[in-house]
Design an enzyme around this catalytic site. Sequence first.
Site, PDB file in Angstrom:
ATOM      1  N   ASN A 205       0.857  -1.184   0.000  1.00 38.39           N
ATOM      2  CA  ASN A 205       0.000   0.000   0.000  1.00 38.39           C
ATOM      3  C   ASN A 205       0.895   1.237   0.000  1.00 38.39           C
ATOM      4  O   ASN A 205       2.130   1.121   0.023  1.00 38.39           O
ATOM      5  CB  ASN A 205      -0.973  -0.011   1.188  1.00 38.39           C
ATOM      6  CG  ASN A 205      -0.271  -0.055   2.547  1.00 38.39           C
ATOM      7  OD1 ASN A 205       0.826   0.497   2.715  1.00 38.39           O
ATOM      8  ND2 ASN A 205      -0.890  -0.705   3.519  1.00 38.39           N
ATOM      9  N   LYS A 207       1.630   3.570   2.191  1.00 37.35           N
ATOM     10  CA  LYS A 207       2.509   3.722   3.352  1.00 37.35           C
ATOM     11  C   LYS A 207       3.668   2.736   3.286  1.00 37.35           C
ATOM     12  O   LYS A 207       4.828   3.091   3.555  1.00 37.35           O
ATOM     13  CB  LYS A 207       1.709   3.515   4.641  1.00 37.35           C
ATOM     14  CG  LYS A 207       2.521   3.705   5.911  1.00 37.35           C
ATOM     15  CD  LYS A 207       1.652   3.517   7.148  1.00 37.35           C
ATOM     16  CE  LYS A 207       2.472   3.677   8.433  1.00 37.35           C
ATOM     17  NZ  LYS A 207       1.623   3.478   9.640  1.00 37.35           N
ATOM     18  N   GLU A 208       3.375   1.494   2.910  1.00 40.83           N
ATOM     19  CA  GLU A 208       4.434   0.487   2.794  1.00 40.83           C
ATOM     20  C   GLU A 208       5.403   0.830   1.665  1.00 40.83           C
ATOM     21  O   GLU A 208       6.617   0.644   1.789  1.00 40.83           O
ATOM     22  CB  GLU A 208       3.806  -0.887   2.551  1.00 40.83           C
ATOM     23  CG  GLU A 208       3.069  -1.437   3.767  1.00 40.83           C
ATOM     24  CD  GLU A 208       2.154  -2.599   3.441  1.00 40.83           C
ATOM     25  OE1 GLU A 208       1.741  -3.301   4.376  1.00 40.83           O
ATOM     26  OE2 GLU A 208       1.835  -2.803   2.246  1.00 40.83           O
ATOM     27  N   ASP A 275      -6.026  -8.022   0.509  1.00 36.73           N
ATOM     28  CA  ASP A 275      -6.137  -9.453   0.258  1.00 36.73           C
ATOM     29  C   ASP A 275      -6.953  -9.719  -0.998  1.00 36.73           C
ATOM     30  O   ASP A 275      -6.640 -10.614  -1.789  1.00 36.73           O
ATOM     31  CB  ASP A 275      -6.796 -10.144   1.457  1.00 36.73           C
ATOM     32  CG  ASP A 275      -5.995  -9.999   2.739  1.00 36.73           C
ATOM     33  OD1 ASP A 275      -4.768  -9.801   2.655  1.00 36.73           O
ATOM     34  OD2 ASP A 275      -6.596 -10.079   3.827  1.00 36.73           O
TER      35      ASP A 275
END
Length: 329
Positions: A205, A207-208, A275
């Site tokens: 995502n 942020k990651e 997911d």
Amino acid sequence: MTDEAGLLAAIDAFSSSCLLVMGDLMLDQFIWGEVSRISPEAPVPVVEVHHETAMLGGAANVANNLRALGGNVVLGGVVGSDQTGKAIRQMAEGQGIELVAVEEEGRRTTVKTRIIARGQQVVRVDMENRMDIADVTLKAVTSAICGLGDRLDGIIISDYAKGVVTRGLMEAVMEMAAANGTPVLVDPKPANMHLYKGVSLVTPNKKEAESLAGFKIDSEKDLVRAGGVIQKALGVKAVLITMGPRGMALWQEGEGLFTIPTMAREIFDVTGAGDTVIATIALGLSSGLGLKSAAYLANIAAGAVVGKAGTAVVAADELKEAVSSHEHA
């Protein structure tokens, strides 16, 4: 890109696919109620509970998404010798998921409990063990999956950094994938980025992705730069960055950036949306779609799932209906 007929044909072909999901198995518990007063003991709401529900979570939710979409699934991982581990086994069996989970004595199976009042999450309580699995457990896990290679159309690593995805596990998975030409897709955790070298696709995502790239992503130029930095650092074939209300961005070496606006009409709950994304992409690729088309289809699936409460999934018929309601490039 693939037209509507091509996307619908791919969804129909999901049932011919078999995928392995490896990672952290969890139980997602939801406590539903109402708030009508503040506690006299502390400035916190008092939730009057109406009912409780539980669903497969973590890597098990990826498997649940694959089954809901019609795919065949082998789910590997580790559970503890506790009631939660037994519940995960029973629920997986009930969903038609082939489970090859290893039981580790003394390990707590992860439970994430969300208390929700009037559609809003009040608090989340996590009960878990984040230590790396024991060597004997790792050997049992790798032994359980070593004979699966020729059955598989794809492998998904669902890493929640709870101790299952380790160097030893990734070495075994990558060896099996290389021997059979099987793509490996990873939903990553930045702390474990050193484990993902050479995989086919990572799906962080925003942020990651910022953590993996080492800088903030505030523009399309930043997205392009981040995709290149992550690709080079990990040696992956492609990077798909999910950005919530801003949709997704797919970066491929030699092709640059492909952005996809969100398909969500209403965002109710983003729990488990990642997911859904990785499950749909894996099935799309195994059904003959190119990466751009598979990502586009995954974006439609994510748009449908975030309109539901809790850890939700999208069924194949729902996805077909959502595809038919969109215009395609």
